[in-house]
Design a protein around this motif. Structure first.
Motif, mmCIF file in Angstrom:
data_model
loop_
_atom_site.group_PDB
_atom_site.id
_atom_site.type_symbol
_atom_site.label_atom_id
_atom_site.label_comp_id
_atom_site.label_asym_id
_atom_site.label_seq_id
_atom_site.Cartn_x
_atom_site.Cartn_y
_atom_site.Cartn_z
ATOM 1 N N VAL A 96 5.187 -8.202 5.514
ATOM 2 C CA VAL A 96 5.740 -7.092 4.583
ATOM 3 C C VAL A 96 5.934 -5.839 5.038
ATOM 4 C CG1 VAL A 96 4.635 -8.524 2.405
ATOM 5 C CG2 VAL A 96 3.427 -6.732 3.880
ATOM 6 N N ASN A 97 6.578 -4.879 4.147
ATOM 7 C CA ASN A 97 6.889 -3.543 4.716
ATOM 8 C C ASN A 97 5.867 -2.783 4.196
ATOM 9 O OD1 ASN A 97 7.654 -3.992 1.957
ATOM 10 N ND2 ASN A 97 8.951 -2.122 2.016
ATOM 11 N N GLN A 98 4.967 -3.374 3.442
ATOM 12 C CA GLN A 98 3.599 -2.466 2.792
ATOM 13 C C GLN A 98 2.738 -3.293 2.221
ATOM 14 O OE1 GLN A 98 4.077 0.099 -0.382
ATOM 15 N NE2 GLN A 98 6.278 -0.760 -1.317
ATOM 16 N N VAL B 157 -4.553 -6.486 -3.486
ATOM 17 C CA VAL B 157 -3.503 -7.460 -3.637
ATOM 18 C C VAL B 157 -3.287 -8.182 -2.533
ATOM 19 C CG1 VAL B 157 -1.213 -8.235 -4.622
ATOM 20 C CG2 VAL B 157 -2.604 -6.206 -5.827
ATOM 21 N N ASN B 158 -3.424 -9.559 -2.698
ATOM 22 C CA ASN B 158 -3.104 -10.390 -1.457
ATOM 23 C C ASN B 158 -1.443 -11.120 -1.783
ATOM 24 O OD1 ASN B 158 -5.429 -9.931 -0.070
ATOM 25 N ND2 ASN B 158 -6.569 -11.513 -0.836
ATOM 26 N N ILE B 159 -0.843 -10.833 -0.833
ATOM 27 C CA ILE B 159 0.545 -11.645 -0.857
ATOM 28 C C ILE B 159 0.279 -12.913 -0.275
ATOM 29 C CG2 ILE B 159 3.051 -11.571 -0.674
ATOM 30 C CD1 ILE B 159 2.606 -8.296 -0.869
ATOM 31 N N THR C 105 1.372 -6.166 7.283
ATOM 32 C CA THR C 105 2.600 -5.551 7.826
ATOM 33 C C THR C 105 2.671 -5.953 9.366
ATOM 34 O OG1 THR C 105 0.994 -3.776 8.483
ATOM 35 C CG2 THR C 105 2.399 -3.303 6.721
ATOM 36 N N THR C 106 1.856 -6.840 9.762
ATOM 37 C CA THR C 106 1.794 -7.366 11.184
ATOM 38 C C THR C 106 2.150 -8.690 11.263
ATOM 39 O OG1 THR C 106 -0.175 -6.312 11.769
ATOM 40 C CG2 THR C 106 0.545 -8.058 13.330
ATOM 41 N N ALA D 258 8.169 -2.692 -5.362
ATOM 42 C CA ALA D 258 9.023 -3.424 -4.471
ATOM 43 C C ALA D 258 8.237 -3.538 -3.152
ATOM 44 C CB ALA D 258 10.483 -2.859 -4.407
ATOM 45 N N ILE D 259 8.141 -5.010 -2.985
ATOM 46 C CA ILE D 259 7.881 -5.326 -1.560
ATOM 47 C C ILE D 259 8.694 -6.148 -0.920
ATOM 48 C CG2 ILE D 259 6.121 -6.515 0.007
ATOM 49 C CD1 ILE D 259 4.992 -4.235 -1.643
#
Length: 173
Positions: free
Chosen positions: A86-88, A93-95, A121-122, A164-165
């Motif tokens: 992800v970009n951020q 919160v876990n995505i 982000t990794t 926005a992610i």
């Protein structure tokens, strides 16, 4: 004698016609293509509890996206893998992301999905072992993605509106 020569000459001509060769030149390029289908954004929203002391309501996981790819590797080349990041991150919160086994109209050495991952982000591998393969194009072909949100650490949560992610998918060797 003339008949024998004629027969011999005719047999040489026919043998040349029956046993002639043609060379074919073949080119098979190295191919690495991947996309997410269908195009467009998704929306996931937590639900506020209606009773004090209750936890947030998690959004229903989204299963509308599919990874499609085409891969032709060089002879002796390495298999490919797909990563996601992800970009951020949103504190607290876990995505989560899960790629399903390949299905649809594809063929070849399709990749193997990893277990569910929590995105950061990794980049993390979500599908590995892709060889010479194609998944088919569009929804219902390839690997179905399940994207979900769950609270991580409640102490780190803060209200967010329309954050926005971007999930970045990459196919590599």
């Amino acid at each position: 004698m003339i008949l024998t020569r004629t027969l011999l000459l005719t047999s040489f001509i026919l043998s040349g016609l029956l046993y002639s060769q043609a060379n074919i030149t073949l080119t098979l390029p190295v191919v690495t293509l991947m996309d997410i289908e269908p195009a467009g954004n998704i929306t996931l929203n937590f639900t506020a509890p209606t009773e004090a002391g209750n936890a947030l309501g998690n959004p229903t996981p989204n299963t509308s996206k599919w990874i499609n790819y085409t891969s032709a590797i060089a002879s002796g080349g390495l298999s490919r893998r797909i990563t996601a990041a992800v970009n951020q991150v949103i504190p607290g919160v876990n995505i989560r992301l899960q790629a399903a086994a390949a299905s649809g109209s594809g063929g070849g050495t399709l990749g193997t999905p990893a277990a569910q991952v929590t995105l950061t982000t990794t980049p993390v591998t979500i599908i590995s072992g892709i060889g010479g393969a194609y998944t088919g194009n569009g929804a219902n072909n390839g690997h179905r993605l399940t994207i979900s949100l769950v609270p991580g650490t409640y102490a780190n949560l803060s209200a967010q509106t329309n954050t926005a992610i971007t999930i970045v998918y990459t196919i590599t060797e």
